[in-house]
Design an enzyme around this catalytic site. Sequence first.
Site, PDB file in Angstrom:
ATOM      1  N   GLU A   9     -11.151 -11.031  12.510  1.00  0.00           N
ATOM      2  CA  GLU A   9     -10.614 -10.981  11.144  1.00  0.00           C
ATOM      3  C   GLU A   9      -9.733 -12.161  10.757  1.00  0.00           C
ATOM      4  OE1 GLU A   9      -8.815  -7.125  10.659  1.00  0.00           O
ATOM      5  OE2 GLU A   9     -10.745  -6.091  10.677  1.00  0.00           O
ATOM      6  N   GLU A  59     -16.929  -2.640  12.351  1.00  0.00           N
ATOM      7  CA  GLU A  59     -15.715  -1.815  12.371  1.00  0.00           C
ATOM      8  C   GLU A  59     -15.745  -0.872  11.182  1.00  0.00           C
ATOM      9  OE1 GLU A  59     -11.723  -3.239  12.542  1.00  0.00           O
ATOM     10  OE2 GLU A  59     -12.149  -4.737  14.090  1.00  0.00           O
TER      11      GLU A  59
END
Length: 895
Positions: free
Chosen positions: A450, A536
């Site tokens: 991320e 995710e």
Amino acid sequence: MLTRQGTTVAEAHSLNLDGQWKLSNQDKTIHVSATVPGQVHLDLIQANIIDYDPYYGTNYVKEYMREIIDNAWTLEKAFDMDQEFTHAFLDCEGLDTLASITLNGTAIGSTDNQFRHYQFDISKALVRKSNILRITFDNAVRVSKGRAEAYPYYVPDMFNMSAAQHGFPNRNFVRKEQCSFSWDWGPAFAPCGIWRPISIKLDNQGLLAKSWTLLTSWNSTLDGWEVQIRTCVTSTRDQHLQLKINFDGGLPNIEHVARITAGDNTLQHSFTVDRSQVKLWWPRGYGEQNMYNVAASLVNDKGSTVSSHSFQCGFRTCDLVQKALASGQPGDHFHFQVNDVDLFAKGANWIPGHVFDSLMTMEKKRSLLQSCVDANMNMVRIWGGGRYETDDFYQLCDELGIMVWQEFMFACALYPTDRLFLENVQQEVKDQVNRLMYHPSIILWSGNNENQEFMVKGWDKATMDNPYIFTTVHGDHHGHAADGGHFQTIHIHHPYTERYVLQENERGLYGDVHFYDYKHNGLHVEYYPKARFVSEYGAQSMPSFIAWKKVSSSKDWHPLSKLSIHRNHHGNGQQEMLQQIDFQYELPSSLRNYFHADPDASESMVDLATRETLFDLFCYLTQCVQARSIVGQTEHYLRGRGTASRTMGALYWQLNDIWPAPTWSSIEHGGTWKPLHYFIKHAFADVLVSGFQPQGESSFHIHISNDKSVSITGDLHVKAVDIRSGHTHLVSSTPISVKAYGSKFITEFDASTLLGNTSASTFCLVLATVVIGGQEGIEQVYEMLPQTFPTRDAFSIERCLTDPKICTKIERVEDHSNGYGIHLSISSDAVVGMVWLEWRRDEIEGHFDDNVFWLLPEHPKSVIYHGKGKRPDSILESDLQVKSLYDVVRCLPAK
């Protein structure tokens, strides 16, 4: 690809330094024994310096615990050398993190990276008797803070944004396990110590092998497997060496002669293995996990074996397919192809299993990985904010057929770009890739977690205010220069320009997606992304009350207690779980009011026994909601395989826990399966029957997803049951056929059909089963997870007023070579939902083959509990605790 480095190294001359050391602090007020590998906190606990459980309550943020982090610590080892040597190296497989090393008072080196494999030449400092090795670890929190303050510009990390995590900022300035500074699912301990094995390597007859690597690749030109073996050696003289490579499994044995010179040398040899001789390694569910043992050795010109190494390996090809879709269709593919077969990745995200690595034993890792297999997974993602796992972890993944998405250890931050930092990272990458590239299970190396999103979405305002500074390499290399202490930078034209410029609703068309939604009902499918690969997605739940009770006191047994909120490092997480319960279940008003009440005021509402029961019920409800939400999402992605979404991966967040707390895990700390893990087992089966209610419709849609390599045919049987009366409204049978690796819509039922056209029935239970004909007349049966309908509405639990009188009986207990089985039967007098079984005794460890299910009267259910280890004595029905939705109305607080 040929894989896996062996776990044994047959060095003729070495000294293992693991075991007992001495530990002292900076001002010498503490002197205790230490165990290596380990970490300082554990030695202080063993010595009773830390005389309380660091995981209990809020102990982890108490002043004394933080003082341990603030200190510097020295580990000392005294030893003798009984062997002759010319060359000697101190071999450090893992020092955490900022270490200075002396041997007999001579400085021999320092470290600045938890993830590097350091080797130091100690040939001159090492003596035969009374050696003293000292390793001093500096305070990583203090050093990282100082580096951040001294840096020419602010480099943000996630922790500057959230006080809920009770952690330390500036973790991005040290190459250390990032979550050790805290995360939204774990505490901050920032431990230090010799966390991996340490030894001294000596030359044997003038030769010292410092490393071995083995690598293969498919060579289409040669139509065979190209095998490459490499070893780095130090020699006292010029000499000839014979490299011998012996395979088992019928593969050819190889011998190669090379000449080396005095000093450092790299020996490398390549050869080809014919494709017809090789049995391929496959991920689980697609074929066998064929592995080969390899023994490599070096023989000197006197005929003596001077070094040897063993590997275990497997052959496979792997591609990450990202080619464009057919003409006229937007986006690219994103999926894995192993041995030319497209795979749907089914799995979860793996985080460190304990703050202190040595307490996360291989037995515990094996249990978690076996739980992945038992839940029909084929992939785990090693998340980039934790740590690279041990060799035996990846070996087990190889053996079990679990594919590994491996990330480099960078997460949710921007990072320094000066020369020293980048060179440190470069060596870390070399060390880890060389160590792990042999494993067939590792199918992807991913750069970070991320970090791009951090920049593009502006998690920190600084990234938006000055984008150019964060898209420039700084330092004295790569075309940049340090000038009088000031950084010179070269600007690029378009900072933060992504590979594709997309609208928010187009992001699923390329690459992988992370998705979280805490605002909407987790069962409303219209909010789920239509993505190629979702790496995710998750929802929180509490741990079981059994686990929570061990780290709390009675004052903490309320959804909004100070400890509940403190240990939930995801800000507003407790309120979000309560909201999801309200979305999915219509609770009796008195119970809802109690859950949402001020925790201090709630103490006067009920007695202690009721308080305990109600908090237990809250933990159970959060786990039911989590299971329904995440499996509903998982089924959506599996259905997406057969739609324009072309979804080919679903890795939920997260598999495991680092401590007992509210988190996203499906297996709580200690290894107990939550309801989510049982539901995931259903969703990841090779044939999935799934159902949902679309937005704006009063109908229920049923799909079948087939992950088999062959097409399936059979019959889908559906029935609807009135939850209050137990009366069956609908019985339907539909022929089905689904192609191999396919997913398709089968049928739908409107509300009047499901509810039976009666005003009295506002909810029903939908049950669906597909029966597939198999070889030799053996049928295979796959069930849909039962769903209440209307699925989009909050289910009124007050419809469960009839006491089901659940009865459990132990039919028999069987001992096995690796555990035991407890065969149970469960029955009820009325329809009862989300029946949850758990043992009250800690020594009963394992999992059920099925759990959190619906029971119908006159339909008893058989369940097997798979116990681990030795069977405890006298297992009784009274040891089993049973919960269900009926308990919500049975245990109401006073109005």
